[in-house]
Design a protein around this motif. Structure first.
Motif, PDB file in Angstrom:
ATOM      1  N   ARG A  34       0.847  -1.198   0.000  1.00  0.00           N
ATOM      2  CA  ARG A  34       0.000   0.000   0.000  1.00  0.00           C
ATOM      3  C   ARG A  34       0.883   1.248   0.000  1.00  0.00           C
ATOM      4  O   ARG A  34       1.896   1.311   0.697  1.00  0.00           O
TER       5      ARG A  34
ATOM      6  N   ASN B  87       1.433  -5.101   8.934  1.00  0.00           N
ATOM      7  CA  ASN B  87       0.299  -5.350   9.841  1.00  0.00           C
ATOM      8  C   ASN B  87       0.114  -4.205  10.840  1.00  0.00           C
ATOM      9  O   ASN B  87      -0.036  -4.415  12.041  1.00  0.00           O
TER      10      ASN B  87
ATOM     11  N   GLU C 182       0.009  -7.390   5.638  1.00  0.00           N
ATOM     12  CA  GLU C 182      -0.326  -6.114   4.996  1.00  0.00           C
ATOM     13  C   GLU C 182       0.909  -5.217   5.079  1.00  0.00           C
ATOM     14  O   GLU C 182       1.363  -4.861   6.161  1.00  0.00           O
TER      15      GLU C 182
END
Lengths: 142, 80
Positions: free
Chosen positions: B5, B55, B70
């Motif tokens: 991301r 995370n 993540e």
């Protein structure tokens, strides 16, 4: 409870969250949108965040301060577009006495600036638009 | 495959807010970043040292990735 909000910030509701009869010392810090950065006139700021992580990191910052000092900490950061003079962040630390309140309040705002994933873009009066990198500025301008 | 991301200035620079990078199992964040730079030419102007999270927590380049993590690359933080 959320540490981030898209609505204007006021101190009273947050103060009510941390007040209690045994907490006789309450210190607060408000970060407000300044009218200039590095000599350029600022019109407004746009704050954005990695929301899920910012919430988690705020929770860790608050928990660390509450573990270190006998205080209750209130913390809110606003996101979205803010005009000059609007409040971007509020930290309140309430303890039995002023020492722990001041120390915890300072610790929380410094840790927020260092660790919480929030970004701001400045809109300048001269039409310019820049992402703010506090590392590229003098420390007191961050 | 790891999805990274991107946010704020970096999302703008790369032109998207997620990128998928192929890395081998057991790769570190440092190795993922090398692959990211190799596979995404738009990432070339990014600084050599990048702040990363896994995370929802900050991690060092030596952090070993697990399936389903993540991962995020964070531009210089500017809250407050």
């Amino acid at each position: 409870m959320s540490y981030l909000t898209d609505s204007p910030l006021t101190i009273e509701p947050l103060l009510d969250e941390v007040r209690s009869p045994e907490r006789g010392g309450i210190a607060s810090f408000l970060g407000v949108v300044r009218s200039e950065l590095g000599g350029r006139a600022v019109l407004r700021l746009e704050y954005s965040a990695y929301r899920e992580m910012a919430e988690a990191e705020c929770a860790r910052v608050v928990a660390e301060a509450e573990a270190r000092w006998p205080v209750k900490v209130g913390l809110r950061h606003r996101l979205g577009t803010l005009e000059v003079g609007e409040t971007a962040v509020i930290v309140i630390a309430a303890g039995g006495h002023r020492d722990e309140a001041f120390l915890a309040c300072r610790q929380v705002i410094e840790a927020l600036k260092r660790r919480v994933p929030i970004w701001k873009r400045e809109h300048y009066a001269d039409g310019g638009l820049d992402w703010v990198d506090p590392g590229a500025l003098a420390p007191e301008q961050g | 495959m790891v999805t990274i991301r991107l946010f704020a200035a970096y999302a703008e620079l790369v032109g998207c807010d997620t990128v998928d990078i192929a890395v081998s199992a057991g790769a570190t964040i440092g190795e993922l970043l090398s692959e990211f730079r190799r596979q995404v030419p738009a990432a070339a102007p990014l600084p050599s040292r990048l702040l990363c999270a896994v995370n929802l927590a900050h991690v060092l380049p030596s952090h070993v990735l697990q399936p389903g993590d993540e991962v995020a690359i964070l531009p210089p933080l500017a809250g407050g």
